[in-house]
Scaffold this active site. Structure first.
Site, PDB file in Angstrom:
ATOM      1  N   SER A 171      -4.198   3.709  16.423  1.00  0.00           N
ATOM      2  CA  SER A 171      -3.932   3.993  14.991  1.00  0.00           C
ATOM      3  C   SER A 171      -5.364   3.267  13.986  1.00  0.00           C
ATOM      4  CB  SER A 171      -3.121   2.346  14.438  1.00  0.00           C
ATOM      5  OG  SER A 171      -2.557   2.463  13.153  1.00  0.00           O
ATOM      6  N   HIS A 212       5.801   2.425  16.006  1.00  0.00           N
ATOM      7  CA  HIS A 212       4.241   2.235  16.754  1.00  0.00           C
ATOM      8  C   HIS A 212       3.224   0.625  17.148  1.00  0.00           C
ATOM      9  CE1 HIS A 212       0.627   3.641  14.073  1.00  0.00           C
ATOM     10  NE2 HIS A 212       0.453   2.279  14.178  1.00  0.00           N
ATOM     11  N   ASP A 269       7.938   6.164  15.072  1.00  0.00           N
ATOM     12  CA  ASP A 269       6.801   5.688  14.212  1.00  0.00           C
ATOM     13  C   ASP A 269       6.403   7.016  13.299  1.00  0.00           C
ATOM     14  OD1 ASP A 269       3.952   5.296  13.516  1.00  0.00           O
ATOM     15  OD2 ASP A 269       3.462   5.086  15.371  1.00  0.00           O
TER      16      ASP A 269
END
Length: 310
Positions: free
Chosen positions: A159, A283, A253
């Site tokens: 991320s 995610h 996501d």
């Protein structure tokens, strides 16, 4: 879109309890609360725990704390992976990545260095970028002390950490050291453009479109609007010469298209890229092995890629 039962239950619980990141008034207290949850019995089940096949120690890198995972056996110098945690550049810590980092260390017989970095909004862009680069430089300078080989280093991150890993790889390409590989786990590579996956999964658990945009504003602060590739690595003038890359994305996501667009940019530049999208995954799933079983497959794939490249 089929989620495992435990993933569905986790998603429902999260939806019922989550708070918009811009609604947070005291960020240090918010981070402390999340860390306390990680240490709880439920948190240990969700985030996973470090494997006993690796040992961990806490060190200081300049003014940053870092967890170092290494295999219980192995002849130095070992390969090294510098791993940056996620959290929207606003929250998160190395402990949330220990399930992954410790297993990579044990299975690949390498040293995994997982540092903290300065978080927004108190420390906006490019503070985290500078910290990520300084950690890489420190690892190279202290290779003998760490028992690692300075010419067998990879960067990895998920991320926001995937963003920092990608930015660090670009920086290292232009000024050294030479990296062997980068592993980008559902990375954020573009700060402004809105791609179809963001609309398709705008209300997804773990990361919604609204929180995704809030993280960007909080991280960039007064730099919001910048086209600097250190914020949006997909905007780099060139991606040629980057190391072998593995990009992992989650099916459910809003950031999914960030990964596929970055894959396309790297392939166009001649970079060898491995790409995988994990079905039924949310995610953050690689940091949520208790809630998302496909995290185990992603771990296997990451270890396989690093075995080939390191």
């Amino acid at each position: 879109m089929t989620m495992a039962l435990r993933t569905k239950l986790f998603a429902r619980l999260l939806k019922a309890t989550e708070t918009g990141i811009e609604d947070v008034e005291d960020y240090p207290a918010h981070r402390a609360k999340r860390a306390k949850l990680q240490r709880s019995a439920v948190g240990r089940w969700i985030f996973g725990t470090a494997t006993k096949a690796a040992v961990a120690e806490e060190i200081e890198i300049d003014d940053l704390r870092a967890l170092v995972h290494r295999p219980r056996s192995g002849v130095s110098p070992l390969p090294c992976v510098v791993n940056f945690h996620g959290g929207g550049w606003v929250q998160g810590n190395p402990e949330q990545s220990q399930w992954l980092a410790s297993r990579v260390a044990a299975r690949n017989r390498c040293v995994v260095v997982s540092p903290t970095y300065r978080l927004g909004p108190e420390n906006p862009f490019p503070a985290a970028v500078h910290d990520a680069r300084s950690v890489l430089d420190w690892v190279v300078e202290h290779a003998d002390e760490l028992g690692v080989s300075p010419d067998r280093i990879a960067v990895m991150g998920d991320s926001a950490g995937g963003n920092l890993a990608a930015v660090t790889a670009l920086d290292a390409r232009d000024g050294g050291p030479e990296l062997r590989a980068q592993v980008l786990i559902y990375p954020g590579v573009e700060m402004y453009d809105r791609w179809p996956s963001e609309d398709e999964h705008a209300e997804a658990p773990v990361l919604s479109s609204a929180n995704m945009r809030a993280f960007t504003r909080l991280y960039l602060g007064e730099s919001f609007g910048t086209t600097d590739h250190r914020a949006s690595p997909i905007r780099a003038t060139s991606h040629a010469g980057l190391p072998k890359t593995f990009i992992l994305t989650a099916e459910i996501d809003p950031l999914k298209d960030n990964g596929s667009h970055y894959r396309d940019a790297l392939v166009e530049a001649g970079v060898p890229v491995r790409f995988a999208e994990y079905p039924g995954a949310l995610h953050g799933f690689v940091s949520l092995p208790g809630a998302v079983p496909v995290a185990q497959r992603a771990l296997d794939d990451i270890c396989d890629f690093l075995r080939e490249t390191l």
